[in-house]
Design a protein around this motif. Structure first.
Motif, PDB file in Angstrom:
ATOM      1  N   UNK A 369      54.289  20.097  30.426  1.00 23.25           N
ATOM      2  CA  UNK A 369      54.167  21.185  30.013  1.00 23.25           C
ATOM      3  C   UNK A 369      54.712  21.275  28.526  1.00 23.25           C
ATOM      4  N   UNK A 370      55.466  20.257  28.311  1.00 24.61           N
ATOM      5  CA  UNK A 370      55.979  20.292  26.966  1.00 24.61           C
ATOM      6  C   UNK A 370      54.980  19.778  26.078  1.00 24.61           C
ATOM      7  N   UNK A 371      53.637  19.732  26.328  1.00 33.27           N
ATOM      8  CA  UNK A 371      52.476  19.491  25.483  1.00 33.27           C
ATOM      9  C   UNK A 371      52.177  20.587  24.776  1.00 33.27           C
ATOM     10  N   UNK A 372      52.537  21.872  25.415  1.00 32.07           N
ATOM     11  CA  UNK A 372      52.260  23.103  24.738  1.00 32.07           C
ATOM     12  C   UNK A 372      53.002  23.341  23.443  1.00 32.07           C
ATOM     13  N   UNK A 373      54.157  22.875  23.346  1.00 35.02           N
ATOM     14  CA  UNK A 373      55.050  22.804  22.040  1.00 35.02           C
ATOM     15  C   UNK A 373      55.050  21.403  21.197  1.00 35.02           C
ATOM     16  N   UNK A 374      54.377  20.556  21.752  1.00 30.92           N
ATOM     17  CA  UNK A 374      54.518  19.128  21.132  1.00 30.92           C
ATOM     18  C   UNK A 374      53.093  19.031  20.040  1.00 30.92           C
ATOM     19  N   UNK A 375      53.139  18.155  19.373  1.00 35.11           N
ATOM     20  CA  UNK A 375      51.920  17.676  18.336  1.00 35.11           C
ATOM     21  C   UNK A 375      51.244  16.394  18.648  1.00 35.11           C
ATOM     22  N   UNK A 376      51.894  15.804  19.421  1.00 40.66           N
ATOM     23  CA  UNK A 376      51.288  14.435  19.691  1.00 40.66           C
ATOM     24  C   UNK A 376      50.050  14.356  20.691  1.00 40.66           C
ATOM     25  N   UNK A 377      49.694  13.056  21.048  1.00 40.46           N
ATOM     26  CA  UNK A 377      48.646  12.965  21.924  1.00 40.46           C
ATOM     27  C   UNK A 377      48.979  13.418  23.184  1.00 40.46           C
ATOM     28  N   UNK A 378      47.840  13.752  24.063  1.00 43.40           N
ATOM     29  CA  UNK A 378      48.319  14.021  25.432  1.00 43.40           C
ATOM     30  C   UNK A 378      48.858  12.959  26.248  1.00 43.40           C
ATOM     31  N   UNK A 379      48.498  11.516  25.814  1.00 40.77           N
ATOM     32  CA  UNK A 379      49.093  10.450  26.781  1.00 40.77           C
ATOM     33  C   UNK A 379      50.458  10.374  26.452  1.00 40.77           C
ATOM     34  N   UNK A 380      51.221  10.931  25.269  1.00 39.65           N
ATOM     35  CA  UNK A 380      52.573  10.998  25.104  1.00 39.65           C
ATOM     36  C   UNK A 380      53.172  12.125  26.475  1.00 39.65           C
ATOM     37  N   UNK A 381      52.388  12.888  26.757  1.00 43.55           N
ATOM     38  CA  UNK A 381      52.997  13.811  27.772  1.00 43.55           C
ATOM     39  C   UNK A 381      52.498  13.617  29.125  1.00 43.55           C
ATOM     40  N   UNK A 382      51.914  12.402  29.205  1.00 47.05           N
ATOM     41  CA  UNK A 382      51.556  11.904  30.729  1.00 47.05           C
ATOM     42  C   UNK A 382      52.631  11.717  31.547  1.00 47.05           C
TER      43      UNK A 382
END
Length: 419
Positions: A369-382
């Motif tokens: 769920x940190x993808x929501x506030x991130x700026x990187x690619x989805x892979x960084x949040x897998x």
């Protein structure tokens, strides 16, 4: 009422497809739609075949409310018709998450909207009517206490309420909508309906040795059960959090309605992650909680797992199901937890605890769920959690089997065909 599918025969094995939806974006905040991130909207047919291929008897799967209800009074069921129909063809029992966080974009105020309870009940009844011949098993709200924490206390997701006041307001709104949705589905399906209530099992430890945290930890400990207590009519004058609800403006008529129209679980679902479900309070260390300022966690392993299942079975007087569990890590680590947790469930069943199902979550990897506030690619949040790994390929995400898939298939098969 006669026997139900989960009360006879072996332990039932199932899976889930992560279906968190927070479709509202904002500056510096990306929408979360896990079906879009994992490309399930495109690969749904193959995903269902993967679940069937590893022996899943049931699949916890969510309807994207924000997509099927794009405007007030407007409905688009084309995609969900195809998915649910294919599940039935494959012999997979759908256990439908109606609400896995996000509300439609047009519902201003989201869970705090005055008409939220009526809107979510309308959606639930509309879904139940459409799939009355195919679906009987519903989870009206997945993890209601995470809704309360993330949307009502930590101001992390819409409607961004804060503190105990926000938690109180969201608890009442979520519970009101939950009850209305369940009773509406019951009117459609009658006794055929099965309700799987599912909550995150938040445990809080360490406050005995950290006096400055005791009051907050005690509130959180009771608050972990608050929505389910409201929904099941358990919040009366003896409930420890009734003073908090009243202090933050709880409507007495609503409190009475919630007591007088309980919506009871047929199955009480337990989501337990050994590395994350137990938060630790430490003397002299202060954290607000949530992703913005997380508390440390303690891995209580099988001890916490067994204690949690017993607690929910005893508190709510219903059979329990492991509705989510896994560890995020290597395939070997995942298999170790799969083996030990399944063995623990069998031991608890032998001791007389009514554990009726086991769900590994998820079928394939998800994105944090940190993808929501991130700026990187989805892979960084897998998060490497699934039976199948998500691998970026030239044509999108590939689903690659891990050794965990075969391990799960063997355990599901052994439950049906014991040696």
């Amino acid at each position: 009422m006669g026997s139900r599918w989960y009360t006879e025969g072996p332990l039932r094995f199932g899976l889930g497809i992560e279906n968190t939806f927070v479709p509202q974006g904002a500056p510096g905040q990306r929408p979360i739609d896990e079906y879009e991130l994992t490309e399930h909207y495109r690969n749904w047919s193959g995903d269902l075949e993967l679940a069937a291929g590893v022996g899943a008897e049931f699949l916890r799967w969510g309807i994207p409310w924000h997509r099927v209800n794009p405007a007030p009074g407007e409905w688009d069921w084309d995609w969900t018709d195809r998915v649910i129909g294919r599940m039935i063809e494959l012999g997979i029992r759908p256990v439908i998450d109606l609400l896995h966080y996000g509300t439609p974009l047009w519902l201003e105020g989201q869970f705090a909207a005055a008409d939220y309870p009526a809107r979510v009940a309308e959606y639930a009844v509309t879904a139940a009517e459409r799939y009355a011949d195919l679906v009987t098993d519903y989870t009206p709200v997945n993890e209601p206490m995470i809704h309360v924490l993330f949307c009502g206390e930590y101001a992390y997701w819409p409607p961004y309420l804060e503190g105990a006041a926000g938690a109180a307001r969201l608890s009442l709104a979520i519970a009101d909508g939950f009850q209305r949705a369940q009773h509406g589905i019951r009117e459609v399906l009658g006794e055929r309906a099965t309700f799987v209530h599912v909550d995150a099992t938040m445990r809080y430890v360490g406050a005995i040795d950290a006096p400055e945290h005791r009051e907050n930890a005690e509130r959180l400990r009771h608050q972990a059960f608050l929505v389910e207590d409201l929904v099941t009519g358990r919040v009366d004058d003896r409930h420890p959090l009734l003073p908090m609800l009243r202090a933050h403006g709880a409507d007495e008529n609503l409190l009475a309605e919630l007591r007088d129209r309980p919506a009871l679980p047929d199955i009480m679902g337990v989501n337990y992650y050994p590395r994350h479900s137990t938060e630790l309070f430490e003397a002299g260390v202060h954290h607000a909680g949530g992703f913005a300022d997380p508390r440390p966690t303690r891995d209580d392993g099988l001890t916490g797992f067994a204690e949690t299942l017993r607690t929910y079975a005893e508190r709510y007087g219903a059979p329990v199901m492991v509705t989510e569990t896994c560890v995020t890590g290597t395939a070997a680590e995942r298999i170790e937890w799969l083996d030990s947790s399944v063995a623990e469930v069998h031991r608890l069943r032998a001791d007389g605890l009514p554990v009726v199902g086991y769900s590994w979550w998820p079928l394939f990897d998800m994105y944090e769920w940190t993808y929501r506030h991130g700026t990187g690619s989805r892979e960084e949040h897998r998060l490497p959690m699934g039976l199948f790994e998500l691998v970026e390929g030239p044509d999108g995400l590939e689903r690659r089997p891990t050794p965990v898939a075969e391990a799960f298939r063997l355990r599901a098969d052994a439950a049906v065909h014991p040696a």
